[in-house]
Scaffold this active site. Sequence first.
Site, PDB file in Angstrom:
ATOM      1  N   ASP A 151      -2.664  -2.490  -2.221  1.00  0.00           N
ATOM      2  CA  ASP A 151      -2.703  -1.573  -3.032  1.00  0.00           C
ATOM      3  C   ASP A 151      -3.347  -0.276  -3.066  1.00  0.00           C
ATOM      4  OD1 ASP A 151      -0.504  -0.897  -5.061  1.00  0.00           O
ATOM      5  OD2 ASP A 151      -1.911  -0.469  -7.020  1.00  0.00           O
ATOM      6  N   THR A 202       6.344   6.497  -6.538  1.00  0.00           N
ATOM      7  CA  THR A 202       6.835   7.340  -7.851  1.00  0.00           C
ATOM      8  C   THR A 202       6.282   8.703  -7.825  1.00  0.00           C
ATOM      9  OG1 THR A 202       5.484   6.863  -9.751  1.00  0.00           O
ATOM     10  CG2 THR A 202       7.834   5.361  -9.636  1.00  0.00           C
ATOM     11  N   CYS A 208       0.702  -1.087   0.048  1.00  0.00           N
ATOM     12  CA  CYS A 208       0.104  -0.355  -0.080  1.00  0.00           C
ATOM     13  C   CYS A 208       1.119   1.071   0.043  1.00  0.00           C
ATOM     14  CB  CYS A 208      -0.905   0.061   1.100  1.00  0.00           C
ATOM     15  SG  CYS A 208       0.224  -0.218   2.846  1.00  0.00           S
ATOM     16  N   ARG A 252      12.794  -0.331  -3.524  1.00  0.00           N
ATOM     17  CA  ARG A 252      11.636  -1.273  -5.056  1.00  0.00           C
ATOM     18  C   ARG A 252      12.650  -0.440  -6.699  1.00  0.00           C
ATOM     19  NH1 ARG A 252       6.056   1.001  -6.287  1.00  0.00           N
ATOM     20  NH2 ARG A 252       5.097  -0.116  -7.394  1.00  0.00           N
TER      21      ARG A 252
HETATM   22  C1  0GY Z   1       1.622  -0.029  -7.544  1.00  0.00           C
HETATM   23  C2  0GY Z   1       0.968   0.752  -9.014  1.00  0.00           C
HETATM   24  C3  0GY Z   1       1.508   1.596 -10.297  1.00  0.00           C
HETATM   25  C4  0GY Z   1       2.011   2.999  -9.587  1.00  0.00           C
HETATM   26  C5  0GY Z   1       2.835   2.912  -8.199  1.00  0.00           C
HETATM   27  O1  0GY Z   1       4.654   3.780  -7.221  1.00  0.00           O
HETATM   28  C6  0GY Z   1       3.992   3.695  -8.421  1.00  0.00           C
HETATM   29  O2  0GY Z   1       3.715   5.295  -8.907  1.00  0.00           O
HETATM   30  O3  0GY Z   1       3.330   2.118  -7.800  1.00  0.00           O
HETATM   31  C7  0GY Z   1       0.898   1.949 -10.785  1.00  0.00           C
HETATM   32  O4  0GY Z   1       0.274   2.923 -11.721  1.00  0.00           O
HETATM   33  O5  0GY Z   1       0.571   0.744 -11.939  1.00  0.00           O
HETATM   34  O6  0GY Z   1       1.780  -0.298  -7.529  1.00  0.00           O
HETATM   35  O7  0GY Z   1       1.050   1.375  -6.611  1.00  0.00           O
END
Ligand code: 0GY
Length: 306
Positions: free
Chosen positions: A258, A79, A34, A126
Amino acid sequence: MSVPSPVTPGWLDWHPDPSVPAFKLPAGTVDAHCHVFGPQAEFPFAPKRKYTPCDASREQLAALHRHLGVSRAVIVQATCHGADNTAMIDAVRAADGRARGVATVRPDVSEAELRELDAAGVRGVRFNFLRRLVDTSPKDDLRTIAEKVAPLGWHIVLYFESADLPELEGFFGSLPAPLVIDHMGRPDVKLPVGGPQFSRFLRFVGSHDVHVKVTCPERLSLTGPPALDGQRHAYADVVPFGRRVVEEFPDRVLWGTDWPHPNLTGHMPDDGLLVDHVPLVAVTAEQQRKLLVDNPMNLYWPGEGV
Ligand code: 0GY
């Protein structure tokens, strides 16, 4: 104070009122995937981010976990916060030992910074290979990071598209730390579960030190959420993939919500329904206990009782 950025056009906010799941999560359940987003006014997003989400605070995450019956959390750096782990660490610290973190770090991260993250509860980094989320993923830099975190006993969380596994698996297999793969390696669920793509993924898992997150049916599904007349299960097309991984690797699977579900475009899942997906993939009580409690406890809280 800086002016908050508007959310990405078309952004779907997390579900405001998830249902009470019919499936009762076992005591000690861990949400092993999460995120928190901001709040932006307190924890600004990274200037180079690929999206601007709505806020999703640690208090809101904790409220969801109370509603679903989740006891512990693994909060994965998103991200949109780049390599500034402040919001994630704030959430981990506030959980008072009941949360762990997965960070994003740069190759020049110092040993002192890593020790500080470790003391705060971080247990992994990650590596992201999704082109829509990161500009580049230079393997030399990633290897440098892996070599720095391995002595701390951390693992490496891998997020990639299934089509990229053939190109990446040699690199993954050469990394000097245990691996955790997000969202079952994002299989193309149009393809057969026994076909070459998913078989290759299962072979990779079987021959390396890998945990697999049986997560994100809502992200992988083409059939989508349940029909309003109740005639169709939620995310039915993803079930065979999750079930296969759980059956083959019962001691190496993890589950997570998630939440707050970044970058979904079709619909926002009801988190209660995501809990109800669990018994479809982990059919027996033993499989459920391993997936939800024992495996994440062994990885993130080794030696601790629930
Ligand atoms: C997830 C999936 C996504 C995004 C990120 O770190 C993130 O921006 O993980 C996605 O956009 O597929 O695992 O949360």
